[in-house]
Design an enzyme around this catalytic site. Structure first.
Site, PDB file in Angstrom:
ATOM      1  N   GLY A  31      13.796  53.988  34.339  1.00 44.89           N
ATOM      2  CA  GLY A  31      14.588  53.037  35.126  1.00 44.89           C
ATOM      3  C   GLY A  31      13.823  52.529  36.229  1.00 44.89           C
ATOM      4  O   GLY A  31      12.312  52.579  36.497  1.00 44.89           O
ATOM      5  N   LEU A  33      13.944  49.632  37.386  1.00 42.70           N
ATOM      6  CA  LEU A  33      12.966  48.666  36.649  1.00 42.70           C
ATOM      7  C   LEU A  33      12.576  47.456  37.794  1.00 42.70           C
ATOM      8  O   LEU A  33      13.237  47.031  38.425  1.00 42.70           O
ATOM      9  CB  LEU A  33      14.221  47.979  35.605  1.00 42.70           C
ATOM     10  CG  LEU A  33      14.561  49.062  34.823  1.00 42.70           C
ATOM     11  CD1 LEU A  33      15.414  48.114  33.547  1.00 42.70           C
ATOM     12  CD2 LEU A  33      13.438  49.652  33.878  1.00 42.70           C
ATOM     13  N   HIS A  34      11.489  46.852  37.283  1.00 40.55           N
ATOM     14  CA  HIS A  34      10.797  45.974  38.203  1.00 40.55           C
ATOM     15  C   HIS A  34      10.248  44.645  36.957  1.00 40.55           C
ATOM     16  O   HIS A  34      10.331  44.893  35.806  1.00 40.55           O
ATOM     17  CB  HIS A  34       9.888  46.346  38.946  1.00 40.55           C
ATOM     18  CG  HIS A  34       8.721  47.312  38.309  1.00 40.55           C
ATOM     19  ND1 HIS A  34       7.838  46.795  37.376  1.00 40.55           N
ATOM     20  CD2 HIS A  34       8.832  48.576  38.413  1.00 40.55           C
ATOM     21  CE1 HIS A  34       7.063  48.038  36.776  1.00 40.55           C
ATOM     22  NE2 HIS A  34       7.701  48.994  37.486  1.00 40.55           N
ATOM     23  N   GLY A  36       7.466  44.381  35.829  1.00 43.23           N
ATOM     24  CA  GLY A  36       6.434  45.054  34.518  1.00 43.23           C
ATOM     25  C   GLY A  36       7.391  45.439  33.549  1.00 43.23           C
ATOM     26  O   GLY A  36       6.947  45.070  32.433  1.00 43.23           O
ATOM     27  N   HIS A  37       8.383  46.176  33.862  1.00 39.67           N
ATOM     28  CA  HIS A  37       9.233  46.528  32.755  1.00 39.67           C
ATOM     29  C   HIS A  37       9.770  45.175  31.955  1.00 39.67           C
ATOM     30  O   HIS A  37      10.232  45.285  30.957  1.00 39.67           O
ATOM     31  CB  HIS A  37      10.623  47.226  33.135  1.00 39.67           C
ATOM     32  CG  HIS A  37      10.087  48.700  33.523  1.00 39.67           C
ATOM     33  ND1 HIS A  37      10.243  48.761  35.179  1.00 39.67           N
ATOM     34  CD2 HIS A  37       9.547  49.531  33.232  1.00 39.67           C
ATOM     35  CE1 HIS A  37       9.864  50.151  35.557  1.00 39.67           C
ATOM     36  NE2 HIS A  37       9.595  50.706  34.158  1.00 39.67           N
ATOM     37  N   GLY A 147       3.361  49.783  28.947  1.00 39.78           N
ATOM     38  CA  GLY A 147       2.540  49.145  29.952  1.00 39.78           C
ATOM     39  C   GLY A 147       1.249  49.562  29.943  1.00 39.78           C
ATOM     40  O   GLY A 147       1.172  50.831  30.087  1.00 39.78           O
ATOM     41  N   GLU A 148       0.175  48.694  30.166  1.00 32.30           N
ATOM     42  CA  GLU A 148      -1.123  49.344  30.172  1.00 32.30           C
ATOM     43  C   GLU A 148      -1.463  50.056  31.450  1.00 32.30           C
ATOM     44  O   GLU A 148      -2.565  50.464  31.699  1.00 32.30           O
ATOM     45  CB  GLU A 148      -2.096  48.158  30.138  1.00 32.30           C
ATOM     46  CG  GLU A 148      -2.126  47.698  28.522  1.00 32.30           C
ATOM     47  CD  GLU A 148      -3.139  46.839  28.285  1.00 32.30           C
ATOM     48  OE1 GLU A 148      -3.597  46.093  29.213  1.00 32.30           O
ATOM     49  OE2 GLU A 148      -3.557  46.561  26.801  1.00 32.30           O
ATOM     50  N   LYS A 149      -0.215  49.867  32.596  1.00 30.26           N
ATOM     51  CA  LYS A 149      -0.760  50.522  33.926  1.00 30.26           C
ATOM     52  C   LYS A 149      -0.900  52.028  33.618  1.00 30.26           C
ATOM     53  O   LYS A 149      -1.920  52.583  34.042  1.00 30.26           O
ATOM     54  CB  LYS A 149       0.182  50.261  34.741  1.00 30.26           C
ATOM     55  CG  LYS A 149       0.015  51.024  36.207  1.00 30.26           C
ATOM     56  CD  LYS A 149       1.030  50.533  37.208  1.00 30.26           C
ATOM     57  CE  LYS A 149       2.218  51.539  37.101  1.00 30.26           C
ATOM     58  NZ  LYS A 149       2.023  52.938  37.320  1.00 30.26           N
ATOM     59  N   ARG A 187       7.222  53.695  41.660  1.00 36.64           N
ATOM     60  CA  ARG A 187       6.854  54.449  42.954  1.00 36.64           C
ATOM     61  C   ARG A 187       6.533  53.451  44.340  1.00 36.64           C
ATOM     62  O   ARG A 187       6.490  54.025  45.496  1.00 36.64           O
ATOM     63  CB  ARG A 187       5.694  55.447  42.743  1.00 36.64           C
ATOM     64  CG  ARG A 187       6.301  56.430  41.810  1.00 36.64           C
ATOM     65  CD  ARG A 187       5.081  57.391  41.662  1.00 36.64           C
ATOM     66  NE  ARG A 187       5.599  58.563  40.685  1.00 36.64           N
ATOM     67  CZ  ARG A 187       5.162  58.434  39.531  1.00 36.64           C
ATOM     68  NH1 ARG A 187       4.908  57.508  38.679  1.00 36.64           N
ATOM     69  NH2 ARG A 187       5.805  59.843  38.933  1.00 36.64           N
TER      70      ARG A 187
END
Ligand code: PAF
Length: 284
Positions: A31, A33-34, A36-37, A147-149, A187
């Site tokens: 959750g 969510l931004h 990236g999501h 995601g690759e982060k 975060r």
């Protein structure tokens, strides 16, 4: 978009969809969510007949009670965003629904989990394997998007999928950044105004370091990245490692032709917020 809170309902629904020959994309999230999501959801919607997005702050992967307690929870905004993105189902279970009894499974995650986040966050990857394996069991996905982060997390999930013999394609998606380079993360909202100003240096220093591969060894690059990052007011590196993109093992020299890429993985404290990022090094 339908919000589902019951494991049984999700499982029956997705089983029926698969038996009708429909492809299912699963996007596991915690959750808050931004964009990236959003990029993961967009890709799943494009590649599958049906997209299921899970929104669940998984307690078993937190090794720090403060981090779990302060993890942002924004269910209403999340569901709005998912609806707009064209997701078909949001799976939003309670902790009791996901874990009616404690999950005591210990996964043998091998070498990919033995470095970096593994020793720094004991139990974290086992908790990720517990929740992602459950999400896969309940949603019968054809593909699952990450995601690759969280670069090491993808390697760990591939290992878990191999261990359990699951028939699902793992799709890794590029990091999405703010215009100033900061990797998007749930975060980031916890950064102070000062922290938010300095945090983009993490990426700019990593990006600059990709130009040093002809003059410096991986160890020398590591030392310089750590020194430069720590010299920024308010940033403190926890670790920086340059690793083989598949095995996650640290590299003593740059990869040769045909060998997996070198990827630098960093963790930095910006105040009490722990940020992670990574960068792929070009061939020297
Ligand atoms: O990357 C995350 O947000 C989480 O680790 C995941 C994969 C959703 C499992 O809880």
């Amino acid at each position: 978009m339908k919000v589902i809170r019951s494991v049984k309902e999700l499982s029956q629904l997705t089983e029926a969809l698969r038996s009708e020959g429909k492809s299912i994309g699963l996007v596991p999230t915690m959750g808050a969510l931004h964009a990236g999501h959003r990029s993961l959801v967009d890709r799943s919607v494009k590649e599958n007949d049906v997209t299921v997005v899970s929104v669940f702050v998984n307690p078993t992967q937190f090794n720090n009670a403060h981090d779990l307690a302060t993890y942002p929870r924004t269910e209403e905004a999340d569901c709005q965003m998912l609806e707009q993105a064209g997701a078909d189902y949001a799976f939003v279970p309670s902790v009791e629904e996901m874990y009616p009894v404690p999950d005591t499974r210990q996964f043998d995650l091998g070498e990919v989990a033995a470095v970096m986040e593994g020793p720094m966050r004991p139990g974290h990857f086992n908790g990720v394997a517990q929740v992602v394996s459950r999400l896969m069991e309940y949603s019968h996905p054809t593909r699952a998007y990450f995601g690759e982060k969280d670069f090491q997390q993808i390697a760990v999930i591939r290992r878990m999928v191999e261990l359990l013999g699951l028939d699902v394609e793992i799709v890794d998606c590029p990091i999405v950044r703010e215009p100033d380079g900061l990797a998007m993360s749930s975060r980031n909202v916890r950064l102070t105004a000062e922290g938010r100003k300095v945090a983009p240096s993490i990426h700019s220093i990593l990006a600059e370091s990709t130009q040093w591969v002809n003059e410096l060894t991986p160890d020398e690059v590591i030392d310089r990245v750590i020194a430069l990052t720590n010299s920024e007011n308010g940033l403190e590196v926890e670790y920086y490692q340059i690793v083989n993109a598949l095995t996650m093992q640290p590299l003593n020299s740059w990869p040769k032709e045909g060998e997996p890429d070198a990827v630098g993985c960093i963790t930095v404290y910006c105040g009490d917020v722990r940020l992670i990022d990574n960068i792929k090094y070009p061939r020297s």
